[in-house]
Design an enzyme around this catalytic site. Structure first.
Site, mmCIF file in Angstrom:
data_model
loop_
_atom_site.group_PDB
_atom_site.id
_atom_site.type_symbol
_atom_site.label_atom_id
_atom_site.label_comp_id
_atom_site.label_asym_id
_atom_site.label_seq_id
_atom_site.Cartn_x
_atom_site.Cartn_y
_atom_site.Cartn_z
ATOM 1 N N HIS A 18 33.985 65.318 18.211
ATOM 2 C CA HIS A 18 34.374 64.750 16.731
ATOM 3 C C HIS A 18 34.769 63.267 17.151
ATOM 4 O O HIS A 18 34.301 62.427 16.271
ATOM 5 C CB HIS A 18 35.612 65.438 15.979
ATOM 6 N N LYS A 42 36.510 79.199 5.459
ATOM 7 C CA LYS A 42 36.388 79.129 6.797
ATOM 8 C C LYS A 42 37.486 79.719 7.558
ATOM 9 O O LYS A 42 37.386 80.051 8.832
ATOM 10 C CB LYS A 42 36.113 77.820 7.565
ATOM 11 N N SER A 129 34.329 73.669 17.787
ATOM 12 C CA SER A 129 35.667 73.991 17.569
ATOM 13 C C SER A 129 35.687 75.572 17.660
ATOM 14 O O SER A 129 36.720 76.222 18.267
ATOM 15 C CB SER A 129 36.248 73.759 16.184
HETATM 16 P P1 ADP Z 1 32.302 71.554 9.107
HETATM 17 O O1 ADP Z 1 32.976 72.808 8.651
HETATM 18 O O2 ADP Z 1 32.200 70.565 7.936
HETATM 19 O O3 ADP Z 1 30.797 71.728 9.904
HETATM 20 P P2 ADP Z 1 33.372 70.626 11.738
HETATM 21 O O4 ADP Z 1 34.819 70.257 12.176
HETATM 22 O O5 ADP Z 1 32.885 71.966 12.313
HETATM 23 O O6 ADP Z 1 33.341 71.001 10.326
HETATM 24 O O7 ADP Z 1 32.232 69.391 11.970
HETATM 25 C C1 ADP Z 1 32.354 68.405 11.356
HETATM 26 C C2 ADP Z 1 31.086 67.630 11.847
HETATM 27 O O8 ADP Z 1 31.225 67.183 12.936
HETATM 28 C C3 ADP Z 1 29.713 68.362 11.627
HETATM 29 O O9 ADP Z 1 28.891 67.428 11.059
HETATM 30 C C4 ADP Z 1 29.418 68.817 12.930
HETATM 31 O O10 ADP Z 1 28.071 68.894 13.211
HETATM 32 C C5 ADP Z 1 30.092 67.885 13.708
HETATM 33 N N1 ADP Z 1 30.605 68.105 15.030
HETATM 34 C C6 ADP Z 1 31.193 69.011 15.601
HETATM 35 N N2 ADP Z 1 31.539 69.287 16.731
HETATM 36 C C7 ADP Z 1 30.546 68.071 17.571
HETATM 37 C C8 ADP Z 1 30.104 67.778 18.646
HETATM 38 N N3 ADP Z 1 30.788 68.277 19.583
HETATM 39 N N4 ADP Z 1 29.301 66.675 18.799
HETATM 40 C C9 ADP Z 1 29.036 66.182 17.555
HETATM 41 N N5 ADP Z 1 29.259 66.634 16.621
HETATM 42 C C10 ADP Z 1 30.130 67.388 16.302
#
Ligand code: ADP
Length: 164
Positions: A18, A42, A129
């Protein structure tokens, strides 16, 4: 006019993946608003307040990054903030279908908001995550993947869970 983007997510918890996206976006846009979703569907491990505090702490030195919580449709929130770019991170192909669906659904809901995708550094391309939480619950060393204070919070959370 200032170029602004909104980066929404659950951030349960915030990872270096992130943060990599936040840093990249902050170089391309004048202002980046990181929007932490309540996302009760979630069933997050960390409360909204905890997730918000984590993202704030990890970005406190980034002068053009702000962090807020939101609890509504991202399109409506973006419009309220007068921001017409949504940033999403793309990791492996597995992200693609879900992100593609969401971006096109959002486009149908509002033509004025555009979704842009950014790719993280290769070292974070497999990081999620969800996996981290699983690894932390099995006592893996997760310090390579999250800021130290997040790693400590995760360790503590699973310690307490075990004691219950
Ligand atoms: P959501 O529930 O909205 O998917 P997340 O916190 O899982 O929330 O992810 C938020 C955004 O960050 C999403 O676009 C996800 O694809 C991206 N993301 C999560 N982990 C990574 C990572 N390791 N590298 C790049 N982008 C990521």
């Amino acid at each position: 006019m200032k170029r602004q983007a909104i980066y929404p997510g659950t951030f349960d918890p915030l990872t270096f993946g992130h943060l990599d996206i936040i840093k990249r976006a902050s170089k391309v846009f004048d202002k980046v608003l990181v929007a932490v979703a309540r996302n009760p569907y979630k069933k997050p491990l960390f409360s909204l307040e905890e997730r918000l505090a984590m993202v704030k702490k990890a970005t406190e030195n980034m002068t053009n990054v702000t962090v807020e919580a939101f609890d509504r449709l991202i399109i409506d929130y973006a419009k309220q903030k007068k921001i017409n770019v949504i940033i999403r991170g793309l990791r492996m192909i597995s992200d693609f279908e879900y992100e593609f669906q969401m971006a096109l659904t959002n486009r149908r809901l509002s033509k004025s908001v555009e979704t842009l995708f950014m790719m993280p550094s290769e070292e974070y391309a497999y990081l999620s995550s969800k996996l981290l939480k699983e690894a932390a619950s099995l006592k893996a060393d997760i310090k390579k993947f999250v800021p130290l204070f997040v790693a400590k919070k995760l360790q503590k959370r699973f310690q307490h869970r075990k004691e219950r």
